[in-house]
Design a protein around this motif. Structure first.
Motif, PDB file in Angstrom:
ATOM      1  N   ASN A 171      -0.132  52.451 -71.694  1.00 19.38           N
ATOM      2  CA  ASN A 171      -0.215  52.030 -70.300  1.00 19.38           C
ATOM      3  C   ASN A 171      -1.364  52.780 -69.651  1.00 19.38           C
ATOM      4  N   ALA A 172      -2.381  52.069 -69.215  1.00 20.10           N
ATOM      5  CA  ALA A 172      -3.522  52.665 -68.509  1.00 20.10           C
ATOM      6  C   ALA A 172      -4.140  53.816 -69.302  1.00 20.10           C
ATOM      7  N   GLY A 173      -4.312  53.606 -70.608  1.00 18.71           N
ATOM      8  CA  GLY A 173      -4.961  54.608 -71.439  1.00 18.71           C
ATOM      9  C   GLY A 173      -4.062  55.739 -71.909  1.00 18.71           C
ATOM     10  N   THR A 174      -2.790  55.688 -71.590  1.00 21.00           N
ATOM     11  CA  THR A 174      -1.842  56.727 -71.991  1.00 21.00           C
ATOM     12  C   THR A 174      -0.817  56.145 -72.948  1.00 21.00           C
ATOM     13  N   ARG A 175      -0.523  56.891 -74.010  1.00 22.35           N
ATOM     14  CA  ARG A 175       0.530  56.473 -74.947  1.00 22.35           C
ATOM     15  C   ARG A 175       1.819  57.197 -74.605  1.00 22.35           C
ATOM     16  N   VAL A 176       2.920  56.454 -74.661  1.00 26.37           N
ATOM     17  CA  VAL A 176       4.228  57.005 -74.328  1.00 26.37           C
ATOM     18  C   VAL A 176       5.220  56.546 -75.385  1.00 26.37           C
ATOM     19  N   ALA A 177       6.002  57.478 -75.908  1.00 26.28           N
ATOM     20  CA  ALA A 177       7.080  57.151 -76.845  1.00 26.28           C
ATOM     21  C   ALA A 177       8.388  57.120 -76.060  1.00 26.28           C
ATOM     22  N   LEU A 178       9.123  56.035 -76.210  1.00 27.84           N
ATOM     23  CA  LEU A 178      10.404  55.873 -75.523  1.00 27.84           C
ATOM     24  C   LEU A 178      11.499  55.687 -76.560  1.00 27.84           C
ATOM     25  N   GLY A 179      12.624  56.339 -76.333  1.00 27.40           N
ATOM     26  CA  GLY A 179      13.766  56.195 -77.225  1.00 27.40           C
ATOM     27  C   GLY A 179      14.431  54.843 -77.049  1.00 27.40           C
ATOM     28  N   SER A 180      15.266  54.485 -78.006  1.00 26.31           N
ATOM     29  CA  SER A 180      15.923  53.179 -77.976  1.00 26.31           C
ATOM     30  C   SER A 180      16.830  53.017 -76.759  1.00 26.31           C
ATOM     31  N   SER A 181      17.457  54.101 -76.299  1.00 26.08           N
ATOM     32  CA  SER A 181      18.348  53.986 -75.142  1.00 26.08           C
ATOM     33  C   SER A 181      17.576  53.646 -73.873  1.00 26.08           C
ATOM     34  N   VAL A 182      16.323  54.076 -73.772  1.00 25.60           N
ATOM     35  CA  VAL A 182      15.481  53.725 -72.627  1.00 25.60           C
ATOM     36  C   VAL A 182      14.894  52.330 -72.834  1.00 25.60           C
ATOM     37  N   GLY A 202       4.267  57.138 -65.697  1.00 23.80           N
ATOM     38  CA  GLY A 202       3.337  56.076 -65.326  1.00 23.80           C
ATOM     39  C   GLY A 202       3.881  54.683 -65.535  1.00 23.80           C
ATOM     40  N   LEU A 203       5.182  54.549 -65.727  1.00 21.39           N
ATOM     41  CA  LEU A 203       5.810  53.246 -65.963  1.00 21.39           C
ATOM     42  C   LEU A 203       6.705  52.900 -64.783  1.00 21.39           C
ATOM     43  N   ARG A 204       6.456  51.735 -64.200  1.00 21.91           N
ATOM     44  CA  ARG A 204       7.268  51.264 -63.083  1.00 21.91           C
ATOM     45  C   ARG A 204       7.330  49.745 -63.143  1.00 21.91           C
ATOM     46  N   VAL A 205       8.160  49.146 -62.327  1.00 25.87           N
ATOM     47  CA  VAL A 205       8.235  47.691 -62.267  1.00 25.87           C
ATOM     48  C   VAL A 205       6.859  47.169 -61.874  1.00 25.87           C
ATOM     49  N   GLY A 206       6.362  46.220 -62.642  1.00 22.36           N
ATOM     50  CA  GLY A 206       5.035  45.664 -62.408  1.00 22.36           C
ATOM     51  C   GLY A 206       3.977  46.220 -63.343  1.00 22.36           C
ATOM     52  N   SER A 207       4.261  47.330 -64.024  1.00 20.18           N
ATOM     53  CA  SER A 207       3.292  47.914 -64.959  1.00 20.18           C
ATOM     54  C   SER A 207       3.096  46.997 -66.154  1.00 20.18           C
ATOM     55  N   GLU A 208       1.834  46.848 -66.574  1.00 21.49           N
ATOM     56  CA  GLU A 208       1.527  46.093 -67.788  1.00 21.49           C
ATOM     57  C   GLU A 208       1.324  47.079 -68.920  1.00 21.49           C
ATOM     58  N   ILE A 209       1.998  46.825 -70.023  1.00 23.47           N
ATOM     59  CA  ILE A 209       1.930  47.725 -71.175  1.00 23.47           C
ATOM     60  C   ILE A 209       1.581  46.941 -72.432  1.00 23.47           C
ATOM     61  N   SER A 210       1.159  47.667 -73.447  1.00 24.46           N
ATOM     62  CA  SER A 210       0.958  47.121 -74.784  1.00 24.46           C
ATOM     63  C   SER A 210       1.917  47.837 -75.709  1.00 24.46           C
ATOM     64  N   VAL A 211       2.648  47.095 -76.513  1.00 19.67           N
ATOM     65  CA  VAL A 211       3.550  47.708 -77.485  1.00 19.67           C
ATOM     66  C   VAL A 211       2.716  48.051 -78.714  1.00 19.67           C
ATOM     67  N   LEU A 212       2.632  49.341 -79.025  1.00 21.64           N
ATOM     68  CA  LEU A 212       1.830  49.799 -80.157  1.00 21.64           C
ATOM     69  C   LEU A 212       2.641  49.856 -81.441  1.00 21.64           C
ATOM     70  N   GLN A 213       3.868  50.370 -81.349  1.00 19.46           N
ATOM     71  CA  GLN A 213       4.722  50.508 -82.535  1.00 19.46           C
ATOM     72  C   GLN A 213       6.174  50.286 -82.154  1.00 19.46           C
ATOM     73  N   GLN A 214       6.898  49.627 -83.040  1.00 21.14           N
ATOM     74  CA  GLN A 214       8.350  49.541 -82.948  1.00 21.14           C
ATOM     75  C   GLN A 214       8.882  50.440 -84.051  1.00 21.14           C
ATOM     76  N   ARG A 215       9.663  51.409 -83.682  1.00 26.30           N
ATOM     77  CA  ARG A 215      10.240  52.322 -84.657  1.00 26.30           C
ATOM     78  C   ARG A 215      11.748  52.135 -84.663  1.00 26.30           C
ATOM     79  N   ASN A 216      12.391  52.696 -85.684  1.00 23.09           N
ATOM     80  CA  ASN A 216      13.857  52.568 -85.794  1.00 23.09           C
ATOM     81  C   ASN A 216      14.554  52.948 -84.498  1.00 23.09           C
TER      82      ASN A 216
END
Length: 84
Positions: free
Chosen positions: A62-73, A41-55
Motif C-alpha cells: 500500500n503506497a510503497g509499503t509492505r504489510v504482513a497481516l495475520g489470517s484473523s485480520v 496505512g490501511l483504511r476504508v478506501g485504501s487501494e492495495i496489491s496482494v503480494l503473497q497469500q500465506r497459510n
C-alpha cells in the motif's frame, strides 16, 4: 478471474489471490482494529496489491509499503477487487 473474486461482490482479504489489486470497502472489527490498521496505512478506501497469500496470513503493498497481516485480520477486511 476467479468467480470468488468478482467486481460485484466484496470478498474478504484472505480470499483475494496474489497479484490482484483491491480496495478496502469495510473493516469488520472493533475500533481498536481500525486504529491499528490506520497506523499501518490501511483504511476504508485504501487501494492495495496482494503480494503473497500465506497459510496464516497475507502480505500486501500500500503506497510503497509492505504489510504482513495475520489470517484473523485478513478475514475481517472486506475488499472490492479492481481491474488493472
Amino acid at each position: 478471474m476467479d468467480t470468488a473474486v468478482s467486481n460485484d461482490n466484496p470478498v474478504t482479504l484472505d480470499q483475494v489471490p496474489a497479484g490482484v489489486h483491491a480496495r478496502i470497502t469495510r473493516i469488520q472489527g472493533d475500533k481498536g482494529l481500525a486504529r491499528r490498521l490506520l497506523g499501518l496505512g490501511l483504511r476504508v478506501g485504501s487501494e492495495i496489491s496482494v503480494l503473497q497469500q500465506r497459510n496464516r496470513g497475507v502480505v500486501v503493498a500500500n503506497a510503497g509499503t509492505r504489510v504482513a497481516l495475520g489470517s484473523s485480520v485478513a478475514e475481517k477486511l472486506l475488499m472490492q477487487p479492481l481491474n488493472r
